[in-house]
Design a protein around this motif. Structure first.
Motif, PDB file in Angstrom:
ATOM      1  N   ALA A  40       5.387  -5.056   2.247  1.00  0.00           N
ATOM      2  CA  ALA A  40       5.665  -4.254   3.441  1.00  0.00           C
ATOM      3  C   ALA A  40       4.683  -4.674   4.526  1.00  0.00           C
ATOM      4  CB  ALA A  40       5.522  -2.771   3.123  1.00  0.00           C
ATOM      5  N   PHE A  41       5.133  -5.516   5.442  1.00  0.00           N
ATOM      6  CA  PHE A  41       4.242  -6.076   6.443  1.00  0.00           C
ATOM      7  C   PHE A  41       4.417  -5.459   7.826  1.00  0.00           C
ATOM      8  CE2 PHE A  41       4.846  -9.435   3.269  1.00  0.00           C
ATOM      9  CZ  PHE A  41       3.524  -9.580   2.872  1.00  0.00           C
ATOM     10  N   VAL A  42       5.461  -4.684   8.033  1.00  0.00           N
ATOM     11  CA  VAL A  42       5.739  -4.167   9.363  1.00  0.00           C
ATOM     12  C   VAL A  42       4.761  -3.048   9.749  1.00  0.00           C
ATOM     13  CG1 VAL A  42       7.490  -3.030  10.794  1.00  0.00           C
ATOM     14  CG2 VAL A  42       8.149  -4.815   9.194  1.00  0.00           C
ATOM     15  N   PHE A  43       4.359  -2.229   8.801  1.00  0.00           N
ATOM     16  CA  PHE A  43       3.499  -1.099   9.121  1.00  0.00           C
ATOM     17  C   PHE A  43       2.022  -1.474   9.209  1.00  0.00           C
ATOM     18  CE2 PHE A  43       2.617  -1.186   4.683  1.00  0.00           C
ATOM     19  CZ  PHE A  43       1.410  -0.502   4.519  1.00  0.00           C
ATOM     20  N   ARG A  44       1.636  -2.610   8.745  1.00  0.00           N
ATOM     21  CA  ARG A  44       0.222  -2.981   8.687  1.00  0.00           C
ATOM     22  C   ARG A  44      -0.456  -3.055  10.049  1.00  0.00           C
ATOM     23  NH1 ARG A  44      -0.354  -6.907   3.436  1.00  0.00           N
ATOM     24  NH2 ARG A  44       0.954  -5.605   2.111  1.00  0.00           N
ATOM     25  N   PRO A  45       0.188  -3.581  11.094  1.00  0.00           N
ATOM     26  CA  PRO A  45      -0.495  -3.555  12.407  1.00  0.00           C
ATOM     27  C   PRO A  45      -0.784  -2.139  12.903  1.00  0.00           C
ATOM     28  CG  PRO A  45       1.278  -5.135  12.453  1.00  0.00           C
ATOM     29  CD  PRO A  45       1.400  -4.401  11.155  1.00  0.00           C
ATOM     30  N   LEU A  46      -0.017  -1.165  12.440  1.00  0.00           N
ATOM     31  CA  LEU A  46      -0.276   0.211  12.841  1.00  0.00           C
ATOM     32  C   LEU A  46      -1.567   0.756  12.237  1.00  0.00           C
ATOM     33  CD1 LEU A  46       3.329   1.616  12.403  1.00  0.00           C
ATOM     34  CD2 LEU A  46       2.215   0.958  14.527  1.00  0.00           C
ATOM     35  N   LEU A  47      -2.014   0.166  11.139  1.00  0.00           N
ATOM     36  CA  LEU A  47      -3.225   0.622  10.471  1.00  0.00           C
ATOM     37  C   LEU A  47      -4.506   0.047  11.069  1.00  0.00           C
ATOM     38  CD1 LEU A  47      -2.049   0.327   6.765  1.00  0.00           C
ATOM     39  CD2 LEU A  47      -2.023   2.343   8.217  1.00  0.00           C
ATOM     40  N   VAL A  48      -4.389  -1.004  11.853  1.00  0.00           N
ATOM     41  CA  VAL A  48      -5.573  -1.710  12.360  1.00  0.00           C
ATOM     42  C   VAL A  48      -6.511  -0.800  13.154  1.00  0.00           C
ATOM     43  CG1 VAL A  48      -6.346  -3.564  13.879  1.00  0.00           C
ATOM     44  CG2 VAL A  48      -4.511  -3.981  12.251  1.00  0.00           C
ATOM     45  N   PRO A  49      -6.052  -0.007  14.137  1.00  0.00           N
ATOM     46  CA  PRO A  49      -7.011   0.830  14.878  1.00  0.00           C
ATOM     47  C   PRO A  49      -7.766   1.813  13.996  1.00  0.00           C
ATOM     48  CG  PRO A  49      -4.911   0.768  16.020  1.00  0.00           C
ATOM     49  CD  PRO A  49      -4.695   0.113  14.693  1.00  0.00           C
ATOM     50  N   GLY A  50      -7.082   2.416  13.045  1.00  0.00           N
ATOM     51  CA  GLY A  50      -7.744   3.353  12.149  1.00  0.00           C
ATOM     52  C   GLY A  50      -8.762   2.679  11.255  1.00  0.00           C
ATOM     53  N   ILE A  51      -8.433   1.503  10.753  1.00  0.00           N
ATOM     54  CA  ILE A  51      -9.366   0.779   9.887  1.00  0.00           C
ATOM     55  C   ILE A  51     -10.586   0.327  10.674  1.00  0.00           C
ATOM     56  CG2 ILE A  51      -9.651  -1.293   8.481  1.00  0.00           C
ATOM     57  CD1 ILE A  51      -6.741  -0.959   7.624  1.00  0.00           C
ATOM     58  N   VAL A  52     -10.397  -0.094  11.918  1.00  0.00           N
ATOM     59  CA  VAL A  52     -11.534  -0.519  12.743  1.00  0.00           C
ATOM     60  C   VAL A  52     -12.500   0.646  12.948  1.00  0.00           C
ATOM     61  CG1 VAL A  52     -12.185  -1.256  15.067  1.00  0.00           C
ATOM     62  CG2 VAL A  52     -10.339  -2.410  13.874  1.00  0.00           C
ATOM     63  N   VAL A  53     -11.988   1.850  13.107  1.00  0.00           N
ATOM     64  CA  VAL A  53     -12.843   3.000  13.369  1.00  0.00           C
ATOM     65  C   VAL A  53     -13.541   3.482  12.091  1.00  0.00           C
ATOM     66  CG1 VAL A  53     -12.851   5.405  14.122  1.00  0.00           C
ATOM     67  CG2 VAL A  53     -11.525   3.730  15.374  1.00  0.00           C
ATOM     68  N   ILE A  54     -12.822   3.557  10.978  1.00  0.00           N
ATOM     69  CA  ILE A  54     -13.401   4.131   9.759  1.00  0.00           C
ATOM     70  C   ILE A  54     -13.585   3.083   8.673  1.00  0.00           C
ATOM     71  CG2 ILE A  54     -12.540   6.449  10.222  1.00  0.00           C
ATOM     72  CD1 ILE A  54     -10.343   5.901   8.128  1.00  0.00           C
ATOM     73  N   TRP A  55     -14.014   1.878   9.035  1.00  0.00           N
ATOM     74  CA  TRP A  55     -14.126   0.799   8.069  1.00  0.00           C
ATOM     75  C   TRP A  55     -15.086   1.088   6.921  1.00  0.00           C
ATOM     76  CZ3 TRP A  55     -18.800  -1.540   7.413  1.00  0.00           C
ATOM     77  CH2 TRP A  55     -19.715  -1.455   8.451  1.00  0.00           C
ATOM     78  N   PRO A  56     -16.185   1.839   7.078  1.00  0.00           N
ATOM     79  CA  PRO A  56     -17.006   2.111   5.889  1.00  0.00           C
ATOM     80  C   PRO A  56     -16.262   2.928   4.838  1.00  0.00           C
ATOM     81  CG  PRO A  56     -18.273   2.534   7.871  1.00  0.00           C
ATOM     82  CD  PRO A  56     -16.856   2.319   8.296  1.00  0.00           C
ATOM     83  N   LEU A  57     -15.458   3.898   5.284  1.00  0.00           N
ATOM     84  CA  LEU A  57     -14.663   4.686   4.346  1.00  0.00           C
ATOM     85  C   LEU A  57     -13.599   3.830   3.674  1.00  0.00           C
ATOM     86  CD1 LEU A  57     -14.019   7.459   3.144  1.00  0.00           C
ATOM     87  CD2 LEU A  57     -12.527   7.849   5.102  1.00  0.00           C
ATOM     88  N   VAL A  58     -12.995   2.922   4.424  1.00  0.00           N
ATOM     89  CA  VAL A  58     -11.990   2.020   3.854  1.00  0.00           C
ATOM     90  C   VAL A  58     -12.618   1.142   2.772  1.00  0.00           C
ATOM     91  CG1 VAL A  58     -10.454   0.072   4.351  1.00  0.00           C
ATOM     92  CG2 VAL A  58     -10.529   2.030   5.896  1.00  0.00           C
ATOM     93  N   LEU A  59     -13.795   0.599   3.061  1.00  0.00           N
ATOM     94  CA  LEU A  59     -14.477  -0.220   2.057  1.00  0.00           C
ATOM     95  C   LEU A  59     -14.827   0.588   0.817  1.00  0.00           C
ATOM     96  CD1 LEU A  59     -16.882  -2.449   4.160  1.00  0.00           C
ATOM     97  CD2 LEU A  59     -14.809  -3.150   2.955  1.00  0.00           C
ATOM     98  N   TRP A  60     -15.296   1.827   0.997  1.00  0.00           N
ATOM     99  CA  TRP A  60     -15.660   2.665  -0.146  1.00  0.00           C
ATOM    100  C   TRP A  60     -14.435   2.999  -0.997  1.00  0.00           C
ATOM    101  CZ3 TRP A  60     -19.307   3.883  -3.244  1.00  0.00           C
ATOM    102  CH2 TRP A  60     -19.204   5.002  -4.045  1.00  0.00           C
TER     103      TRP A  60
END
Length: 125
Positions: A40-60
């Motif tokens: 599922a590749f269409v929704f992934r660009p929508l996740l980029v802003p959220g991941i950029v902001v909360i990247w430590p939580l994403v890594l954890w």
């Protein structure tokens, strides 16, 4: 270095690291921890802003899910044991904020007379 430069540098580095994490996670990691995201590749660009902001939580979370340290049985159990406390605390806090706001309200200075504003003058051309 001024405070503004330090804050701007910190925000810039936060965004750069977040962008790198977003690229790596969305390209490599999301398929490994979520089987529904495979292909599922269409929704992934929508996740980029959220991941950029909360990247430590994403890594954890990525680390916990990939290493098996996540307790799946407890993940979806609602944490309602604190809801009653907040149900009583929030109305009390709202009333306290309103009362404090009314208590520190400034009164209008009596020695300043109001001044009526006139409409702007029309240009004659």
């Amino acid at each position: 270095m001024t405070t503004a430069e330090a804050i701007l540098t910190a925000v810039t580095w936060w965004g750069v690291i977040g962008g790198i994490v977003a690229v790596v996670f969305l390209g490599y990691g999301i398929d490994r921890i979520d089987e529904d995201a495979d292909g599922a590749f269409v929704f992934r660009p929508l996740l980029v802003p959220g991941i950029v902001v909360i990247w430590p939580l994403v890594l954890w979370r990525w680390y916990c899910l990939a290493s098996g340290r996540d307790h799946w049985a407890h993940r979806h159990r609602p944490r309602r044991h604190r809801h009653r406390i907040f149900a009583y605390a929030m109305p009390i806090a709202i009333v306290a904020v309103i009362v404090a706001g009314l208590a520190v309200r400034q009164s209008w200075p009596d020695h300043i007379a109001p001044e009526r504003l006139s409409p702007p003058a029309e240009d004659s051309q």
